[in-house]
Scaffold this motif. Structure first.
Motif, PDB file in Angstrom:
ATOM      1  N   LEU A 108     -32.629 -18.615  21.338  1.00 21.14           N
ATOM      2  CA  LEU A 108     -33.437 -18.712  22.636  1.00 21.14           C
ATOM      3  C   LEU A 108     -33.183 -17.546  23.390  1.00 21.14           C
ATOM      4  O   LEU A 108     -34.109 -16.983  24.048  1.00 21.14           O
ATOM      5  N   LYS A 109     -32.032 -16.988  23.447  1.00 22.61           N
ATOM      6  CA  LYS A 109     -31.646 -15.878  24.138  1.00 22.61           C
ATOM      7  C   LYS A 109     -32.448 -14.576  23.316  1.00 22.61           C
ATOM      8  O   LYS A 109     -33.111 -13.820  24.166  1.00 22.61           O
ATOM      9  N   ASP A 110     -32.637 -14.390  22.045  1.00 22.83           N
ATOM     10  CA  ASP A 110     -33.358 -13.620  21.385  1.00 22.83           C
ATOM     11  C   ASP A 110     -34.730 -13.706  21.516  1.00 22.83           C
ATOM     12  O   ASP A 110     -35.368 -12.567  21.662  1.00 22.83           O
ATOM     13  N   ARG A 114     -33.688 -16.380  29.793  1.00 19.25           N
ATOM     14  CA  ARG A 114     -32.641 -15.694  30.668  1.00 19.25           C
ATOM     15  C   ARG A 114     -31.499 -16.622  31.045  1.00 19.25           C
ATOM     16  O   ARG A 114     -30.454 -16.373  30.948  1.00 19.25           O
ATOM     17  N   ARG A 115     -32.150 -17.863  31.388  1.00 24.34           N
ATOM     18  CA  ARG A 115     -31.205 -18.795  32.331  1.00 24.34           C
ATOM     19  C   ARG A 115     -31.401 -20.199  31.723  1.00 24.34           C
ATOM     20  O   ARG A 115     -32.478 -20.626  31.223  1.00 24.34           O
ATOM     21  N   ALA A 147     -23.788 -20.787  25.078  1.00 25.45           N
ATOM     22  CA  ALA A 147     -24.887 -20.191  25.862  1.00 25.45           C
ATOM     23  C   ALA A 147     -24.194 -19.357  26.399  1.00 25.45           C
ATOM     24  O   ALA A 147     -24.655 -17.904  26.706  1.00 25.45           O
ATOM     25  N   ARG A 148     -22.930 -19.314  27.178  1.00 26.85           N
ATOM     26  CA  ARG A 148     -22.235 -18.213  27.743  1.00 26.85           C
ATOM     27  C   ARG A 148     -21.928 -17.123  26.771  1.00 26.85           C
ATOM     28  O   ARG A 148     -21.916 -15.935  27.072  1.00 26.85           O
ATOM     29  N   ARG A 149     -21.566 -17.450  25.621  1.00 28.40           N
ATOM     30  CA  ARG A 149     -21.111 -16.524  24.598  1.00 28.40           C
ATOM     31  C   ARG A 149     -22.238 -15.629  24.288  1.00 28.40           C
ATOM     32  O   ARG A 149     -22.068 -14.366  24.010  1.00 28.40           O
ATOM     33  N   VAL A 150     -23.520 -15.866  24.385  1.00 30.70           N
ATOM     34  CA  VAL A 150     -24.620 -15.181  23.583  1.00 30.70           C
ATOM     35  C   VAL A 150     -25.175 -14.502  24.912  1.00 30.70           C
ATOM     36  O   VAL A 150     -26.070 -13.726  24.762  1.00 30.70           O
ATOM     37  N   LEU A 152     -26.598 -16.053  27.962  1.00 28.02           N
ATOM     38  CA  LEU A 152     -27.361 -16.875  28.942  1.00 28.02           C
ATOM     39  C   LEU A 152     -26.554 -16.945  30.153  1.00 28.02           C
ATOM     40  O   LEU A 152     -25.436 -17.501  30.126  1.00 28.02           O
ATOM     41  N   LYS A 153     -27.245 -17.227  31.233  1.00 29.37           N
ATOM     42  CA  LYS A 153     -26.941 -17.330  32.686  1.00 29.37           C
ATOM     43  C   LYS A 153     -26.825 -18.870  32.545  1.00 29.37           C
ATOM     44  O   LYS A 153     -27.834 -19.265  32.399  1.00 29.37           O
ATOM     45  N   VAL A 154     -25.626 -19.413  33.109  1.00 29.26           N
ATOM     46  CA  VAL A 154     -25.688 -21.080  33.092  1.00 29.26           C
ATOM     47  C   VAL A 154     -25.437 -21.281  34.343  1.00 29.26           C
ATOM     48  O   VAL A 154     -24.508 -20.891  35.542  1.00 29.26           O
TER      49      VAL A 154
END
Length: 321
Positions: A108-110, A114-115, A147-150, A152-154
């Protein structure tokens, strides 16, 4: 630019890619059987993307992917990448229950996401099971950490409910604060599909409980966000969403699209116009006209707390909440 009849700029589109969900949360769809809309009734990602292009060209600047649970729809990252490649500046976000997020976060990040917004109503496995009718907490928290590791803002949402999770308000806030994730407490939104046993905590009750532990100032609203924000002495901010408040709809800038192509001007309205026929025919002008008409007829306020007590029969899992 899309402007409704109350001079609000509408630049935010929430897109439900499926009404299916792998949870049966008490405040959403506890009694719904595990079923799904036939695939042929849904707009394909290519058809949804055609409308995304129209919406972006008309002035939409933020797109949020929702469900049901959006990660139940296969190849979601490819749909997100279509949007990102068309307009990299678009604010791409997603609302998810995070149960399947650990295995999908990097893709998803790739793709350009964004969030994410994640519901964390409790940090107790047994309470999570009671709320979702499934053993979910371990997967949810693992998904959030990935999600935090890759990168993405959570953002976390919590619905405080009496006799269920109201005693965990501080615990969930501290969990978010330690991880630099913002939290929004959402007043329970009454709907015909929720459990009749729910009693939500109102904002004044919530603030009273928080004042027993923290000092904070009232920041009011921030732009077009529906959240009423507060700042604690150490600078941490939390929000409260009050759908029954008189000013909840004042700056509303969003419309919603269902997976079947119904364009909805307001979360708590049954009225909708379909862009499905036009999109399937590739008629961009007709789809754009439907979009403009839905924006033009967007109501001033939702129907919560109306004199006749009217509420929508459309389920939140159809419109993405």
């Amino acid at each position: 630019m899309l402007i409704d009849s109350y001079d609000r700029v509408v630049d935010y589109l929430r897109v439900s890619v499926t009404e299916r969900c792998n949870f049966r949360c008490q405040y959403c769809m506890p009694e719904k059987p595990f079923s799904w809309v036939p695939k042929e009734n849904l707009l394909s990602f290519e058809e949804l993307f055609l409308f995304m292009k129209i919406a972006i060209d008309e002035g939409v600047k933020k797109i949020r992917i929702t469900g049901g649970e959006p990660l139940l729809r296969e190849d979601l990252d490819k749909f997100i990448k279509m949007i990102y490649d068309y307009e990299p500046s678009i604010d791409l976000a997603m609302t998810t229950n995070a149960f399947l997020l650990k295995g999908a976060a990097q893709r998803l990040k790739d793709a350009g996401l964004r969030r994410i917004n994640v519901s964390i109503d409790t940090l107790k496995p047994e309470t999570a099971h009671r709320i979702a009718a499934k053993d979910v907490l371990k997967n949810v928290l693992a998904g959030v950490e990935e999600a935090r590791r890759v990168g993405l803002k959570v953002k976390v949402n919590m619905v405080p409910m009496k006799n269920m999770n109201a005693d965990e308000i501080v615990d969930v806030l501290e969990y978010c604060k330690e991880r630099d994730m913002s939290i929004r407490f959402i007043e329970y939104m009454e709907n015909q599909h929720a459990s009749k046993d729910i009693s939500g905590l109102k904002s004044d009750e919530l603030l009273e409980r928080l004042r027993e532990h923290y000092e904070f100032t009232d920041d009011g609203f921030d732009g077009s966000s529906p959240s009423h924000y507060y700042t604690m002495k150490d600078g941490y901010r939390f929000g409260i969403i009050e759908p029954y408040a008189d000013d909840f709809c004042k700056k509303c800038n969003r419309i919603r699209l269902t997976a079947e192509g119904n364009l909805i001007p307001c979360l708590y309205f049954d009225e909708a116009l379909s862009i499905g026929k036009a999109i399937k025919a590739g008629d961009i002008n007709a789809a754009a006209e439907v979009l403009r008409e839905v924006v033009r007829t967007k109501p001033e306020k939702n129907r919560w707390g109306g004199e006749d007590g009217e509420s929508s029969s459309r389920a939140f899992y159809e419109t993405g909440g």
